[in-house]
Design a protein around this motif. Structure first.
Motif, PDB file in Angstrom:
ATOM      1  N   GLY A   1       0.859  -1.172   0.000  1.00 27.05           N
ATOM      2  CA  GLY A   1       0.000   0.000   0.000  1.00 27.05           C
ATOM      3  C   GLY A   1       0.889   1.213   0.000  1.00 27.05           C
ATOM      4  O   GLY A   1       1.938   1.196   0.616  1.00 27.05           O
TER       5      GLY A   1
ATOM      6  N   GLY B   1       0.990   5.488   0.446  1.00 22.94           N
ATOM      7  CA  GLY B   1       0.247   6.680   0.824  1.00 22.94           C
ATOM      8  C   GLY B   1       0.918   7.879   0.208  1.00 22.94           C
ATOM      9  O   GLY B   1       2.119   8.023   0.297  1.00 22.94           O
TER      10      GLY B   1
ATOM     11  N   THR C   1      -4.698  12.265  -0.924  1.00 25.22           N
ATOM     12  CA  THR C   1      -5.178  10.945  -1.271  1.00 25.22           C
ATOM     13  C   THR C   1      -4.298   9.888  -0.647  1.00 25.22           C
ATOM     14  O   THR C   1      -3.105  10.083  -0.478  1.00 25.22           O
ATOM     15  CB  THR C   1      -5.179  10.723  -2.801  1.00 25.22           C
ATOM     16  OG1 THR C   1      -3.841  10.845  -3.280  1.00 25.22           O
ATOM     17  CG2 THR C   1      -6.082  11.704  -3.496  1.00 25.22           C
TER      18      THR C   1
ATOM     19  N   THR D   1      -3.763   5.733  -1.344  1.00 23.21           N
ATOM     20  CA  THR D   1      -4.193   4.669  -2.236  1.00 23.21           C
ATOM     21  C   THR D   1      -3.527   3.363  -1.872  1.00 23.21           C
ATOM     22  O   THR D   1      -2.413   3.345  -1.371  1.00 23.21           O
ATOM     23  CB  THR D   1      -3.845   4.991  -3.707  1.00 23.21           C
ATOM     24  OG1 THR D   1      -2.432   5.159  -3.817  1.00 23.21           O
ATOM     25  CG2 THR D   1      -4.542   6.229  -4.189  1.00 23.21           C
ATOM     26  N   GLY D   2      -4.207   2.283  -2.125  1.00 26.07           N
ATOM     27  CA  GLY D   2      -3.645   0.950  -1.999  1.00 26.07           C
ATOM     28  C   GLY D   2      -3.681   0.318  -3.373  1.00 26.07           C
ATOM     29  O   GLY D   2      -4.735   0.260  -3.997  1.00 26.07           O
TER      30      GLY D   2
ATOM     31  N   ALA E   1      -7.908   0.414  -2.667  1.00 27.35           N
ATOM     32  CA  ALA E   1      -8.519   1.270  -1.658  1.00 27.35           C
ATOM     33  C   ALA E   1      -8.122   2.705  -1.938  1.00 27.35           C
ATOM     34  O   ALA E   1      -7.047   2.969  -2.453  1.00 27.35           O
ATOM     35  CB  ALA E   1      -8.046   0.861  -0.264  1.00 27.35           C
ATOM     36  N   VAL E   2      -9.010   3.634  -1.580  1.00 30.23           N
ATOM     37  CA  VAL E   2      -8.705   5.050  -1.768  1.00 30.23           C
ATOM     38  C   VAL E   2      -9.471   5.877  -0.746  1.00 30.23           C
ATOM     39  O   VAL E   2     -10.585   5.530  -0.370  1.00 30.23           O
ATOM     40  CB  VAL E   2      -9.015   5.515  -3.215  1.00 30.23           C
ATOM     41  CG1 VAL E   2     -10.500   5.437  -3.496  1.00 30.23           C
ATOM     42  CG2 VAL E   2      -8.482   6.906  -3.480  1.00 30.23           C
ATOM     43  N   GLU E   3      -8.850   6.933  -0.262  1.00 27.54           N
ATOM     44  CA  GLU E   3      -9.472   7.896   0.644  1.00 27.54           C
ATOM     45  C   GLU E   3      -9.061   9.285   0.184  1.00 27.54           C
ATOM     46  O   GLU E   3      -7.941   9.483  -0.265  1.00 27.54           O
ATOM     47  CB  GLU E   3      -8.993   7.703   2.085  1.00 27.54           C
ATOM     48  CG  GLU E   3      -9.558   6.494   2.785  1.00 27.54           C
ATOM     49  CD  GLU E   3     -10.999   6.641   3.219  1.00 27.54           C
ATOM     50  OE1 GLU E   3     -11.464   7.777   3.401  1.00 27.54           O
ATOM     51  OE2 GLU E   3     -11.662   5.619   3.371  1.00 27.54           O
TER      52      GLU E   3
ATOM     53  N   LEU F   1      -7.990   2.758   5.055  1.00 24.20           N
ATOM     54  CA  LEU F   1      -7.591   2.168   3.762  1.00 24.20           C
ATOM     55  C   LEU F   1      -7.514   0.654   3.862  1.00 24.20           C
ATOM     56  O   LEU F   1      -8.021  -0.068   3.005  1.00 24.20           O
ATOM     57  CB  LEU F   1      -6.239   2.718   3.305  1.00 24.20           C
ATOM     58  CG  LEU F   1      -6.232   4.116   2.729  1.00 24.20           C
ATOM     59  CD1 LEU F   1      -4.800   4.607   2.564  1.00 24.20           C
ATOM     60  CD2 LEU F   1      -6.953   4.139   1.391  1.00 24.20           C
TER      61      LEU F   1
ATOM     62  N   GLN G   1     -10.802  -1.185   3.861  1.00 25.02           N
ATOM     63  CA  GLN G   1     -11.484  -1.316   2.572  1.00 25.02           C
ATOM     64  C   GLN G   1     -11.115  -2.611   1.851  1.00 25.02           C
ATOM     65  O   GLN G   1     -11.842  -3.050   0.965  1.00 25.02           O
ATOM     66  CB  GLN G   1     -11.145  -0.131   1.665  1.00 25.02           C
ATOM     67  CG  GLN G   1     -11.738   1.172   2.128  1.00 25.02           C
ATOM     68  CD  GLN G   1     -11.382   2.310   1.195  1.00 25.02           C
ATOM     69  OE1 GLN G   1     -11.164   2.117   0.005  1.00 25.02           O
ATOM     70  NE2 GLN G   1     -11.323   3.505   1.738  1.00 25.02           N
TER      71      GLN G   1
END
Length: 134
Positions: A10, A12, A25, A27-28, A38-40, A55, A58
């Motif tokens: 993952g 970040g 953001t 992301t994985g 995964a995203v936030e 993350l 998810q």
């Protein structure tokens, strides 16, 4: 995070534009496929490391992970703890001016192993050994 093969990473990343606006953001992504797992999104006022537990949440629990790779901003007890809870190993470079954490939880004990390896090998060799920049 590529949980299909049982391995994964993952990453970040934080991006911001201006003060008070923009997005951050996390992301994985899958190691073998590059698929986003995964995203936030956050405001530019919020750091990315607090998002790591969300993350990881998810990614379905039945999708195993071997490693989670992130930059030094994720070198926190909360992040190391979330990675351990998922049964993965952290590949997070230790900050240059770091200190040993009191060994009062599994996250601190795991991080001490990373710190010892980085001190023994040196930061550059640790990155290669841990496959941080693959």
């Amino acid at each position: 995070m590529d949980a299909g093969t049982g391995t994964g990473t993952g990453t970040g990343t934080g991006t911001g534009t201006g003060t008070g606006t923009g997005t951050g953001t996390g992301t994985g992504t899958g190691t073998g496929t590059g698929d986003v797992r995964a995203v936030e999104f956050t405001s530019s006022r919020q750091g990315d490391s607090p998002l790591l537990p969300e993350l990881l949440a998810q990614i379905p629990a039945d999708r195993p992970m071997e490693t989670v790779t992130a930059d030094g901003a994720y070198d926190t007890r909360r992040c190391h703890g979330a990675i351990i809870e998922r049964g993965a190993d952290a590949v997070i470079p230790i900050r240059r001016n770091t200190r040993v954490w009191k060994a009062d939880c599994p996250a601190a004990i795991a991080r001490s192993g990373i710190l010892r390896a980085a001190q023994h090998l040196g930061r550059a060799l640790w990155r290669k050994w841990a496959r941080y920049h693959v």
